[in-house]
Design a protein around this motif. Structure first.
Motif, PDB file in Angstrom:
ATOM      1  N   ILE A 114      18.319 -56.637   2.820  1.00  0.00           N
ATOM      2  CA  ILE A 114      18.042 -58.134   3.217  1.00  0.00           C
ATOM      3  C   ILE A 114      16.500 -58.610   2.582  1.00  0.00           C
ATOM      4  O   ILE A 114      16.511 -59.396   1.774  1.00  0.00           O
ATOM      5  CB  ILE A 114      18.152 -58.270   4.583  1.00  0.00           C
ATOM      6  CG1 ILE A 114      19.196 -58.316   5.423  1.00  0.00           C
ATOM      7  CG2 ILE A 114      17.217 -59.607   5.069  1.00  0.00           C
ATOM      8  CD1 ILE A 114      19.300 -58.065   6.938  1.00  0.00           C
ATOM      9  N   ASN A 115      15.497 -57.662   2.613  1.00  0.00           N
ATOM     10  CA  ASN A 115      14.442 -57.911   2.280  1.00  0.00           C
ATOM     11  C   ASN A 115      14.454 -57.990   0.396  1.00  0.00           C
ATOM     12  O   ASN A 115      14.035 -58.798  -0.396  1.00  0.00           O
ATOM     13  CB  ASN A 115      13.533 -56.879   2.362  1.00  0.00           C
ATOM     14  CG  ASN A 115      12.965 -56.731   3.758  1.00  0.00           C
ATOM     15  OD1 ASN A 115      12.999 -58.124   4.519  1.00  0.00           O
ATOM     16  ND2 ASN A 115      12.380 -55.949   4.376  1.00  0.00           N
ATOM     17  N   TYR A 116      15.327 -57.029  -0.089  1.00  0.00           N
ATOM     18  CA  TYR A 116      15.710 -57.049  -1.443  1.00  0.00           C
ATOM     19  C   TYR A 116      16.316 -58.373  -1.892  1.00  0.00           C
ATOM     20  O   TYR A 116      15.807 -59.123  -2.851  1.00  0.00           O
ATOM     21  CB  TYR A 116      16.504 -55.750  -2.006  1.00  0.00           C
ATOM     22  CG  TYR A 116      17.023 -56.101  -3.341  1.00  0.00           C
ATOM     23  CD1 TYR A 116      16.021 -55.852  -4.504  1.00  0.00           C
ATOM     24  CD2 TYR A 116      18.218 -56.208  -3.596  1.00  0.00           C
ATOM     25  CE1 TYR A 116      16.401 -55.851  -5.862  1.00  0.00           C
ATOM     26  CE2 TYR A 116      18.577 -56.263  -5.048  1.00  0.00           C
ATOM     27  CZ  TYR A 116      17.948 -55.975  -5.736  1.00  0.00           C
ATOM     28  OH  TYR A 116      18.304 -56.161  -7.088  1.00  0.00           O
ATOM     29  N   ALA A 117      17.228 -58.862  -1.372  1.00  0.00           N
ATOM     30  CA  ALA A 117      18.065 -60.034  -1.393  1.00  0.00           C
ATOM     31  C   ALA A 117      17.011 -61.390  -1.448  1.00  0.00           C
ATOM     32  O   ALA A 117      17.028 -62.144  -2.090  1.00  0.00           O
ATOM     33  CB  ALA A 117      19.103 -60.298  -0.536  1.00  0.00           C
ATOM     34  N   ARG A 157      22.340 -59.155  12.295  1.00  0.00           N
ATOM     35  CA  ARG A 157      21.543 -59.278  11.179  1.00  0.00           C
ATOM     36  C   ARG A 157      21.264 -60.388  10.278  1.00  0.00           C
ATOM     37  O   ARG A 157      20.440 -60.566   9.469  1.00  0.00           O
ATOM     38  CB  ARG A 157      21.614 -57.749  10.179  1.00  0.00           C
ATOM     39  CG  ARG A 157      21.143 -56.615  11.328  1.00  0.00           C
ATOM     40  CD  ARG A 157      21.839 -55.483  10.974  1.00  0.00           C
ATOM     41  NE  ARG A 157      21.419 -54.448  11.845  1.00  0.00           N
ATOM     42  CZ  ARG A 157      21.977 -54.362  13.222  1.00  0.00           C
ATOM     43  NH1 ARG A 157      22.755 -55.096  13.570  1.00  0.00           N
ATOM     44  NH2 ARG A 157      21.408 -53.085  14.011  1.00  0.00           N
ATOM     45  N   SER A 158      22.449 -61.212  10.345  1.00  0.00           N
ATOM     46  CA  SER A 158      22.298 -62.327   9.721  1.00  0.00           C
ATOM     47  C   SER A 158      21.457 -63.654  10.173  1.00  0.00           C
ATOM     48  O   SER A 158      21.075 -63.759  11.487  1.00  0.00           O
ATOM     49  CB  SER A 158      23.796 -63.096   9.684  1.00  0.00           C
ATOM     50  OG  SER A 158      23.799 -64.401   8.935  1.00  0.00           O
ATOM     51  N   THR A 159      20.654 -63.956   9.248  1.00  0.00           N
ATOM     52  CA  THR A 159      19.508 -65.101   9.545  1.00  0.00           C
ATOM     53  C   THR A 159      19.600 -66.029   8.701  1.00  0.00           C
ATOM     54  O   THR A 159      20.507 -66.290   7.600  1.00  0.00           O
ATOM     55  CB  THR A 159      18.110 -64.305   9.255  1.00  0.00           C
ATOM     56  OG1 THR A 159      17.869 -64.136   7.931  1.00  0.00           O
ATOM     57  CG2 THR A 159      18.079 -63.092  10.025  1.00  0.00           C
ATOM     58  N   LYS A 160      18.979 -67.064   9.241  1.00  0.00           N
ATOM     59  CA  LYS A 160      18.861 -68.369   8.336  1.00  0.00           C
ATOM     60  C   LYS A 160      18.106 -68.167   7.015  1.00  0.00           C
ATOM     61  O   LYS A 160      18.835 -68.449   5.971  1.00  0.00           O
ATOM     62  CB  LYS A 160      18.172 -69.480   9.036  1.00  0.00           C
ATOM     63  CG  LYS A 160      18.394 -70.956   8.463  1.00  0.00           C
ATOM     64  CD  LYS A 160      17.466 -71.876   9.324  1.00  0.00           C
ATOM     65  CE  LYS A 160      18.005 -73.314   8.436  1.00  0.00           C
ATOM     66  NZ  LYS A 160      17.836 -74.344   9.390  1.00  0.00           N
ATOM     67  N   GLU A 161      17.403 -67.319   6.967  1.00  0.00           N
ATOM     68  CA  GLU A 161      16.614 -66.911   5.804  1.00  0.00           C
ATOM     69  C   GLU A 161      17.600 -66.009   4.699  1.00  0.00           C
ATOM     70  O   GLU A 161      17.626 -66.087   3.562  1.00  0.00           O
ATOM     71  CB  GLU A 161      15.305 -66.204   5.893  1.00  0.00           C
ATOM     72  CG  GLU A 161      14.692 -65.983   4.909  1.00  0.00           C
ATOM     73  CD  GLU A 161      13.158 -64.934   4.944  1.00  0.00           C
ATOM     74  OE1 GLU A 161      12.409 -65.179   4.326  1.00  0.00           O
ATOM     75  OE2 GLU A 161      13.215 -64.384   6.103  1.00  0.00           O
ATOM     76  N   MET A 162      18.426 -65.388   5.230  1.00  0.00           N
ATOM     77  CA  MET A 162      19.353 -64.561   4.356  1.00  0.00           C
ATOM     78  C   MET A 162      20.463 -64.375   5.558  1.00  0.00           C
ATOM     79  O   MET A 162      20.748 -63.133   6.186  1.00  0.00           O
ATOM     80  CB  MET A 162      18.724 -63.041   4.053  1.00  0.00           C
ATOM     81  CG  MET A 162      19.578 -62.384   3.342  1.00  0.00           C
ATOM     82  SD  MET A 162      20.441 -63.235   1.562  1.00  0.00           S
ATOM     83  CE  MET A 162      18.941 -63.616   0.999  1.00  0.00           C
ATOM     84  N   PRO A 163      21.475 -65.122   5.106  1.00  0.00           N
ATOM     85  CA  PRO A 163      22.744 -65.009   5.805  1.00  0.00           C
ATOM     86  C   PRO A 163      23.615 -63.977   5.435  1.00  0.00           C
ATOM     87  O   PRO A 163      23.568 -63.495   4.140  1.00  0.00           O
ATOM     88  CB  PRO A 163      23.449 -66.403   5.643  1.00  0.00           C
ATOM     89  CG  PRO A 163      22.456 -67.172   4.692  1.00  0.00           C
ATOM     90  CD  PRO A 163      21.492 -66.245   4.330  1.00  0.00           C
TER      91      PRO A 163
END
Length: 168
Positions: A114-117, A157-163
């Motif tokens: 997620i951080n990489y994306a 783990r899906s967030t607005k920042e990284m769905p």
């Protein structure tokens, strides 16, 4: 991508490090980006080339793959044809060793992805959750997630920042 970029991508993965549940044996565990020397695992095709990465954590003492992850950035042309944004396609996130399941390893590496994306400024992570995928058929189901639990794992783990979107 050239060899320098492949090297940099390997460095990114190596810098992710090991989760706490594996750190106690960190001298025995190596990141493998190829199949050379792998025994006791049916999973193959490990690589790091052109932004396409499949790696495993391998215990070199007992000759066992502990964890595997496979992902790549989607091709912009294909993403356009499918009428979706450029994302990271997560093909595999798997804890081979049943004694290590449910100890935070998958969570650790999905957070790293997620951080990489986010760093790569992609729109989302695409995953096809399948608790009964063919590459798992010969492995023990002990401590593994059911299909519903697997979908919940990604949804949490899906967030607005990284769905994280299911690619069905």
């Amino acid at each position: 991508m050239n060899e320098e970029n492949n090297y940099l991508m390997r460095r990114v993965i190596l810098d992710w490090g090991l989760p706490e549940s594996i750190k106690e044996n960190e001298d025995d565990v190596v990141f493998k980006f190829d199949d050379n020397g792998l025994v006791n695992t049916l999973e193959k095709g490990y690589h790091c080339r052109n932004g396409d990465v499949k790696f495993c954590l391998y215990n070199k003492i007992n000759g066992k793959a502990l964890f595997s992850m496979d992902f790549h950035k989607s091709n912009p042309t294909i993403a356009n044809l499918r009428k979706r944004g450029v994302g990271i396609n997560l093909e595999l996130l798997y804890v081979h060793d049943e004694s290590l399941r449910k100890k935070g390893i998958s969570n650790y590496y999905i957070e790293k992805l997620i951080n990489y994306a986010i760093h790569e400024k992609v729109e989302c992570i695409y995953v096809r959750p399948n608790a009964n995928a063919t590459n798992f058929l010969h492995d023990s189901k002990k401590n593994s997630l059911s299909q519903r639990e697997l979908e919940e794992f990604y949804n949490k783990r899906s967030t607005k920042e990284m769905p994280i979107e299911f690619d069905i």
